[in-house]
Design an enzyme around this catalytic site. Structure first.
Site, short mmCIF file in Angstrom:
data_model
loop_
_atom_site.label_atom_id
_atom_site.label_comp_id
_atom_site.label_asym_id
_atom_site.label_seq_id
_atom_site.Cartn_x
_atom_site.Cartn_y
_atom_site.Cartn_z
CG PHE A 106 -0.28 0.48 2.49
CD1 PHE A 106 0.46 -0.39 3.27
CD2 PHE A 106 -0.37 1.81 2.90
CE1 PHE A 106 1.09 0.04 4.43
CE2 PHE A 106 0.24 2.25 4.05
CZ PHE A 106 0.98 1.36 4.82
CE LYS A 107 5.31 1.60 4.78
NZ LYS A 107 4.94 0.23 5.16
CG ASP A 108 3.61 0.83 -4.67
OD1 ASP A 108 4.80 1.20 -4.61
OD2 ASP A 108 3.28 -0.33 -4.95
#
Ligand SMILES: *Cc1c(COP(=O)(O)O)cnc(C)c1O
Length: 432
Positions: A106-108
């Site tokens: 999810f850090k994208d």
């Protein structure tokens, strides 16, 4: 929109300054001066809007006039240019899959948004910056990918040798160009300490301009609200009270969810699902906040002993614990429970969890046992293939590798190995 420094409330900055600086003085985190509120009509009709429209409505008040509207729309589109599906697991449980981005976590979302914003500010004449980050696993890859080829930005990533998964390591060591990886002989805490020393070294900061791309940076933190609204758009069980379980380490992600809640997202409860690093679950139980040395677990991106964003979580509730407890509870899940959850969900539903998602899933199941009138969503924050070493051992089955991962496994790792010694890091930063 202005942001104030949580350690020095009279110090204010706009989105541009807060993004470029990362932190305020006295290491204070920036916090928005007001929280926008969506109308009930907008929430009710959320499925009439495209994902881009929703994302733009969520983020634009925070950016204000620091980025022109047409460019912000483009940045937002690039930030969510992959699927964010809500998948039904059982009658009462759905999974929000946040792992379809370029580095499979999810850090994208935050890293893509921040890199585009910083890239724009560089073009507007800001001085070249060095983004310095410590990673326990996923931040490194997401930041490397997001900032790759962004002009005016050099990225230096510190990661603990032998403590990240193979896929994670390759994601942050194989790009080259403006991305450098330093393999630190030490733990994630050692990496984090080195980064903090660099930020507080006056001499170094006169020579080079340093900023952070951890979730303390508002441009990393705030766009994470977007997918909570996208979950709501897809959510079928709106008539029941809804609980969302968020695998948590540094508490940036759940803090974004709570911010969305304060903006009118009609979720009733949030669970901060932690692994053995249980500082917040303990705090909610005992009232004592006791930072600890991070323990290594299977869900390594959550191995944090003193979550930076928890002070923001408290600020959302005026630094009062009782009102916070009404909306957020927290649970600690062991490695044994994590692996048995991966196995049981796989056996029952044929759905493969990664260790982080498994922590979120079990915390949610426990909550629903006590609150049978609720229905829930948990966030699956990483693709199981990122942790195939663990997942294959648990299920006894090979994990199918996506093409992007196969290509990665053939690449050559390029990293400078360093001792956990600040002088070595400083020398390295000044050299280039
Ligand atoms: C970073 C990360 C987390 C923890 O998110 P925080 O915002 O630090 O709480 C959870 N799962 C995965 C896969 C991560 O990469």
């Amino acid at each position: 929109m202005l942001y104030y420094n949580l350690n020095k409330p009279l110090e204010k900055a706009d989105f541009r300054t807060a993004t470029i600086q990362g932190l305020g003085s006295e290491k204070g985190l920036f916090f928005p001066e007001r929280i926008p509120l969506f109308s009930k009509e907008w929430i009710q009709h959320i499925s009439d809007y495209s994902n881009e429209e929703i994302a733009f409505s969520v983020i634009s008040p925070y950016v204000g006039n620091t980025i022109p509207e047409h460019l912000l729309k483009k940045i937002v589109a690039e930030t969510i240019a992959f699927d964010i599906p809500l998948v039904t697991l059982s009658e009462n449980i759905s999974v929000l899959e946040l792992f379809h981005g370029p580095t499979l976590a999810f850090k994208d979302v935050g890293a893509l948004f921040m890199s585009r914003c910083l890239g724009y500010f560089m073009k507007q004449g800001a001085q070249p910056v060095t983004v310095l980050v410590a990673t326990s696993g996923d931040t490194g890859g997401a930041v490397a990918n997001g900032f790759f080829h962004v002009e005016g930005v050099r990225v230096v990533i510190l990661y603990p040798s032998g403590k990240v998964s193979r896929v994670q390591e390759l994601q942050l060591t194989t790009l080259g160009e403006n991305i450098t990886a330093l393999e630190v002989d030490g733990s994630f805490d050692d990496c984090q300490t080195l980064v903090k020393q660099a930020f507080s070294d006056k001499e170094l900061n006169q020579e080079i301009f340093l900023t952070s791309a951890n979730s303390i940076n508002v441009a990393r933190w705030l766009p994470q609200q977007i997918y909570y609204f996208l979950a709501w758009k897809q959510w079928k069980n709106k008539t029941k009270p809804t609980v969302i379980s968020v695998p948590s380490g540094n508490f940036g992600n759940i803090c974004a969810g709570l911010l969305a809640y304060h903006s009118g997202l009609p979720v009733t409860h949030f669970i901060a699902a932690c692994n053995a690093n249980a500082v917040v679950p303990e705090f909610l139980k005992t009232g004592v906040y006791k930072p600890a040395k991070a323990k290594s677990t299977f869900s390594n991106a959550m191995d944090v002993g003193d979550p930076s964003n928890f002070v923001r979580v408290l600020e959302l509730f005026d630094q009062e614990v009782e009102p916070l407890k009404q909306v957020m509870s927290s649970e600690s899940i062991s490695d044994t429970e994590t692996t048995s959850t991966i196995r049981s969900i796989y056996d029952k539903y044929g759905y493969l969890l990664d260790p982080h998602g498994a922590v979120g899933c079990l915390a949610l199941q426990r909550y629903l046992e006590k609150h049978p009138d609720y229905s829930g969503i948990f966030l699956e924050t990483a693709h199981p293939v990122k942790f195939y070493e663990v997942v294959e051992k648990v299920t006894g089955k090979k994990v199918a590798l996506p093409d992007s991962v196969k290509a990665l496994l053939n690449k050559k790792k390029i990293a400078d190995k360093i001792e956990a010694d600040y002088q070595v890091l400083k020398h390295f930063l000044l050299k280039k």
